[in-house]
Design an enzyme around this catalytic site. Structure first.
Site, PDB file in Angstrom:
ATOM      1  N   ASP A 172       0.839  -1.205   0.000  1.00  0.00           N
ATOM      2  CA  ASP A 172       0.000   0.000   0.000  1.00  0.00           C
ATOM      3  C   ASP A 172       0.878   1.260   0.000  1.00  0.00           C
ATOM      4  O   ASP A 172       0.598   2.224  -0.710  1.00  0.00           O
ATOM      5  CB  ASP A 172      -0.953  -0.021   1.203  1.00  0.00           C
ATOM      6  CG  ASP A 172      -1.865  -1.243   1.174  1.00  0.00           C
ATOM      7  OD1 ASP A 172      -2.387  -1.554   0.086  1.00  0.00           O
ATOM      8  OD2 ASP A 172      -2.032  -1.896   2.211  1.00  0.00           O
ATOM      9  N   HIS A 198      -5.803  -3.721   5.236  1.00  0.00           N
ATOM     10  CA  HIS A 198      -5.226  -3.996   3.914  1.00  0.00           C
ATOM     11  C   HIS A 198      -6.319  -4.393   2.923  1.00  0.00           C
ATOM     12  O   HIS A 198      -6.168  -5.321   2.158  1.00  0.00           O
ATOM     13  CB  HIS A 198      -4.166  -5.096   4.057  1.00  0.00           C
ATOM     14  CG  HIS A 198      -3.455  -5.421   2.782  1.00  0.00           C
ATOM     15  ND1 HIS A 198      -2.748  -4.488   2.061  1.00  0.00           N
ATOM     16  CD2 HIS A 198      -3.340  -6.579   2.089  1.00  0.00           C
ATOM     17  CE1 HIS A 198      -2.244  -5.063   0.979  1.00  0.00           C
ATOM     18  NE2 HIS A 198      -2.594  -6.335   0.970  1.00  0.00           N
TER      19      HIS A 198
END
Ligand code: APR
Length: 317
Positions: free
Chosen positions: A152, A179
């Site tokens: 990310d 996530h």
């Protein structure tokens, strides 16, 4: 530390192979043990011909899992099925939950002190699964269990560098939360160097970071999810961790861990890494209202994902 003993579980897969390659190329690894239920003798033989120092060995099937894990200090787990278009990470739960449960149970028995880095999705749930298994085995150390969310940050840095025509190397920003989708929270206000965007562009960028995995799933059109960028990100995290384990100061990475920073019992934040895993959770810092709202919006999904993971292990006791 330049002599780490690393195991990759799920080493023959789309993530596992390039991740194993990157570990074979790492100056910090001396032993690399590859486990999968298919193809590891071949992957191991192939990588073993590369002229770097790590000794590589492939282990195939459950009866060789213990041997693979003997002496492992860092275990990287990308075993499991990936997403297809139209699926969320949570849709993977039914298959991947039991894979993670069983692999972590073996780690608890054979290498209870190893750092466990969970890549298998849904990470929001598979990390609580790992923790519950380790608790049942009496070897849980919350400083040694990580959900790898580095991709990310890697993506956010790339997108911001593109938008602002900056060098990717110069950018750093925390990504907190979970996530998956709305649980991924980029703290653009804490980016260094400072960047600012008109609101509409900031919204777009936030949503793009949250959905970047889906961009790849759709582009791969049924062939799976991010593998090469995920392998890069996991290797980056593993190398920071190994360096910190060897005494390097100031290694900071975001990861999804057990947490008391918010009311979600697992939450990603920047972590100062050390010899024993998490040395200090650096927390969230000052958020702007926009980011506080993103955290609030993430909470219901994150809490539900955590509970689902914990219930899975405690139900199947
Ligand atoms: N033990 C070990 N390995 C397993 C097991 C198991 N019980 N079950 C499956 N595997 C292996 C498969 O044999 C395969 O080699 O895991 C590997 C998975 O590879 P891919 O199917 O190519 O999936 P990949 O794209 O690597 O993604 C794996 O990581 O990011 C997550 O969402 C992703 O959960 C998915 C996982």
């Amino acid at each position: 530390k330049t002599n780490a003993n690393v195991a990759v579980l799920g080493a023959s897969g789309g993530i596992g192979q390039p991740l194993s390659l990157l570990m074979k190329l790492s100056p910090f690894v001396t032993r690399l043990s590859l486990y999968d239920i298919a193809h590891t003798p071949g992957v191991g033989a192939d990588l073993s011909h590369i002229s770097t120092k790590a000794q590589v060995k492939g282990f195939l099937g459950p009866e060789q899992l213990s041997d693979c894990l003997k002496g492992a200090e860092v275990v990287l787990i990308p075993a499991g099925v990936p997403r297809k278009p139209g699926m969320t990470r949570d849709d993977l739960f039914n298959t991947n939950a039991s894979i993670v449960r069983d692999l972590v149970a073996a780690c608890a028995d054979v290498c209870p002190k190893a750092m466990l880095c969970i890549i298998t999705n849904p990470v929001n749930s598979t990390v609580p699964i790992a923790a519950e298994v380790l608790k049942q085995k009496g070897v849980y150390d919350p400083n040694r269990v990580f959900g790898v969310t580095t991709l990310d940050s890697v993506r956010a840095v790339t997108f911001i560098a593109e938008a602002k025509e900056l060098s990717v190397k110069s950018i750093n920003l925390p990504i907190i939360g979970g996530h998956s989708g709305v649980t991924i929270i980029p703290l653009i206000s804490q980016c260094t160097p400072a960047v600012s965007f008109p609101q509409e562009q900031r919204d777009k960028l936030t949503v793009r970071i949250q959905n970047a995995g889906t961009e790849v799933v759709e582009a791969k059109a049924g062939a799976g999810s991010a593998t090469l960028s995920m392998a890069y990100a996991a290797a980056k995290f593993a190398e920071s961790l190994i360096e910190a384990m060897g005494g390097a100061d100031g290694k900071v990475e975001c990861a999804y861990v057990q947490s008391d920073v918010t009311e979600a019992t697992y939450f990603a934040t920047p972590l100062l890494l050390g010899k024993n895993g998490i040395e200090k959770n650096l927390g969230i810092g000052n958020m702007i209202d926009y980011e506080k709202k993103l955290v609030d919006a993430a909470m219901p999904e994150l809490k539900a994902n955590i509970k689902k993971g914990e219930d899975f292990v405690n139900r199947s006791k």
